[in-house]
Design a protein around this motif. Sequence first.
Motif, short mmCIF file in Angstrom:
data_model
loop_
_atom_site.label_atom_id
_atom_site.label_comp_id
_atom_site.label_asym_id
_atom_site.label_seq_id
_atom_site.Cartn_x
_atom_site.Cartn_y
_atom_site.Cartn_z
N ILE A 182 44.77 -9.19 8.84
CA ILE A 182 45.55 -8.59 9.92
C ILE A 182 45.14 -9.28 11.21
N PHE A 183 46.12 -9.66 12.02
CA PHE A 183 45.84 -10.33 13.29
C PHE A 183 46.06 -9.34 14.44
N VAL A 184 45.04 -9.22 15.30
CA VAL A 184 45.13 -8.40 16.51
C VAL A 184 44.45 -9.17 17.65
N PHE A 185 44.66 -8.70 18.87
CA PHE A 185 43.99 -9.35 19.99
C PHE A 185 42.49 -9.02 19.95
N PRO A 186 41.64 -9.89 20.50
CA PRO A 186 40.18 -9.74 20.32
C PRO A 186 39.63 -8.39 20.76
N GLY A 187 40.11 -7.86 21.89
CA GLY A 187 39.58 -6.59 22.38
C GLY A 187 39.79 -5.44 21.42
N ALA A 188 40.89 -5.48 20.66
CA ALA A 188 41.15 -4.42 19.69
C ALA A 188 40.17 -4.50 18.53
N LYS A 189 39.90 -5.70 18.07
CA LYS A 189 38.92 -5.85 16.98
C LYS A 189 37.55 -5.36 17.42
N VAL A 190 37.12 -5.75 18.61
CA VAL A 190 35.81 -5.33 19.10
C VAL A 190 35.76 -3.82 19.25
N GLN A 191 36.83 -3.22 19.76
CA GLN A 191 36.87 -1.77 19.90
C GLN A 191 36.73 -1.08 18.55
N ARG A 207 41.36 -9.88 12.01
CA ARG A 207 40.96 -11.13 12.65
C ARG A 207 41.53 -11.22 14.07
N PRO A 208 40.72 -11.62 15.04
CA PRO A 208 41.24 -11.82 16.40
C PRO A 208 42.14 -13.04 16.46
N PRO A 234 40.35 -17.08 2.08
CA PRO A 234 39.87 -15.74 2.46
C PRO A 234 39.09 -15.79 3.77
N PRO A 235 39.03 -14.68 4.49
CA PRO A 235 38.23 -14.64 5.73
C PRO A 235 36.77 -14.91 5.44
N PRO A 236 36.01 -15.36 6.44
CA PRO A 236 34.57 -15.56 6.25
C PRO A 236 33.89 -14.25 5.85
N ARG A 237 32.72 -14.36 5.24
CA ARG A 237 31.97 -13.18 4.82
C ARG A 237 31.54 -12.36 6.05
N GLY A 238 31.30 -11.09 5.81
CA GLY A 238 30.86 -10.21 6.89
C GLY A 238 32.02 -9.48 7.53
N ASP A 239 31.70 -8.63 8.51
CA ASP A 239 32.74 -7.81 9.13
C ASP A 239 33.49 -8.52 10.24
N GLY A 240 33.03 -9.71 10.64
CA GLY A 240 33.74 -10.48 11.66
C GLY A 240 33.58 -9.98 13.08
N CYS A 241 32.71 -9.01 13.29
CA CYS A 241 32.59 -8.43 14.63
C CYS A 241 31.91 -9.40 15.61
N ALA A 242 30.95 -10.16 15.15
CA ALA A 242 30.28 -11.11 16.03
C ALA A 242 31.25 -12.19 16.50
N GLU A 243 32.12 -12.64 15.59
CA GLU A 243 33.12 -13.65 15.98
C GLU A 243 34.08 -13.09 17.03
N ALA A 244 34.48 -11.83 16.85
CA ALA A 244 35.39 -11.21 17.83
C ALA A 244 34.72 -11.07 19.19
N GLU A 245 33.44 -10.73 19.19
CA GLU A 245 32.71 -10.62 20.45
C GLU A 245 32.62 -11.97 21.15
N GLN A 246 32.53 -13.05 20.37
CA GLN A 246 32.51 -14.38 20.97
C GLN A 246 33.86 -14.70 21.60
N TRP A 247 34.93 -14.30 20.95
CA TRP A 247 36.26 -14.47 21.55
C TRP A 247 36.31 -13.77 22.91
N VAL A 248 35.77 -12.55 22.98
CA VAL A 248 35.79 -11.79 24.22
C VAL A 248 34.98 -12.50 25.29
N ARG A 249 33.80 -13.00 24.93
CA ARG A 249 32.99 -13.74 25.90
C ARG A 249 33.73 -14.96 26.42
N ASN A 250 34.45 -15.63 25.54
CA ASN A 250 35.20 -16.82 25.97
C ASN A 250 36.37 -16.47 26.88
N ILE A 251 36.94 -15.27 26.70
CA ILE A 251 38.00 -14.82 27.60
C ILE A 251 37.42 -14.54 28.98
#
Length: 289
Positions: A182-191, A207-208, A234-251
């Motif tokens: 599922i694709f959503v904007f990064p802030g939604a994934k982090v929330q 996924r963000p 398939p998506p990378p292993r894990g919950d993907g939250c760290a990757e989403a947080e990196q997206w937010v930092r880059n924004i």
Amino acid sequence: MLTRLFTLLVAAALALPVSAAPLAKEQFGAKATGSRQAPEPFGSYSKGCVAGAVQLPETGPTWQAMRLSRNRNWGHPETIDFIQDLSREAARQPGWNGLYIGDISQPRGGPMLSGHRSHQIGLDVDIWMLPTSRLNLSRQQRESISSVSLRRAGGAYVNNSWSRAHHEIIKAAAKDRRVARIFVFPGAKVQMCNDERGNRRYLRKIRPWYGHHYHFHVRLSCPRGMRGCVDQDPPPRGDGCAEAEQWVRNILNPPPPKKADPNAPKPQPRREYVLADLPGQCASVLRSN
């Protein structure tokens, strides 16, 4: 006679040089109905077509299809079943009577005349973020009404329109075994990562991605036994939250742009697909009655 003539025209198009062949988006965009074939997706989400697609009814007990003039409420039967199932889940949320459904695919899939690069094999669907308070919208209202944006700070955070209902609906979609991602904007994934207190395994599928603040995009896996369908990795292993947080930092703090290489070749514009670029079965999908 007409079938033979169409077959000859398709064969002639395939024989043309790529630069002279008609664009696949024009050929698939001209089809008003699905093909009379057994349902099967061919190719990948961004380079393919779908045989035997069925149309999501314009209105159901817990959904309405939006932007009907686009004629993009067609999909593989498994996608249509998924939409109906998720809409019933959504109707259990406070303030929601179901779902507003955006683009699925064209009647025979394939490249679209405008908009998406994906949505080509009947296994993608856009679901509006707007709470579904009414299920009696007219065709005209479905053309003019807009969804609601849930992003703040360029997508780094959710805004006040985000609700627990959004979390639960996206969670229900991600927990469905048919869903690949599922694709959503990064802030939604982090929330969602911050708010989840139970089993977090489903978060891996969320996924963000750029945009996706007016709707979330659900992508189903290739149905079992569909050998002509190409799954995304398939998506990378894990919950993907760290990757989403990196997206937010880059924004919030964009990294410095990479220095351009003066010797690098000039990037070429993306070439539009012609029928010969798509899986061979797509010619049959196109010419089927």
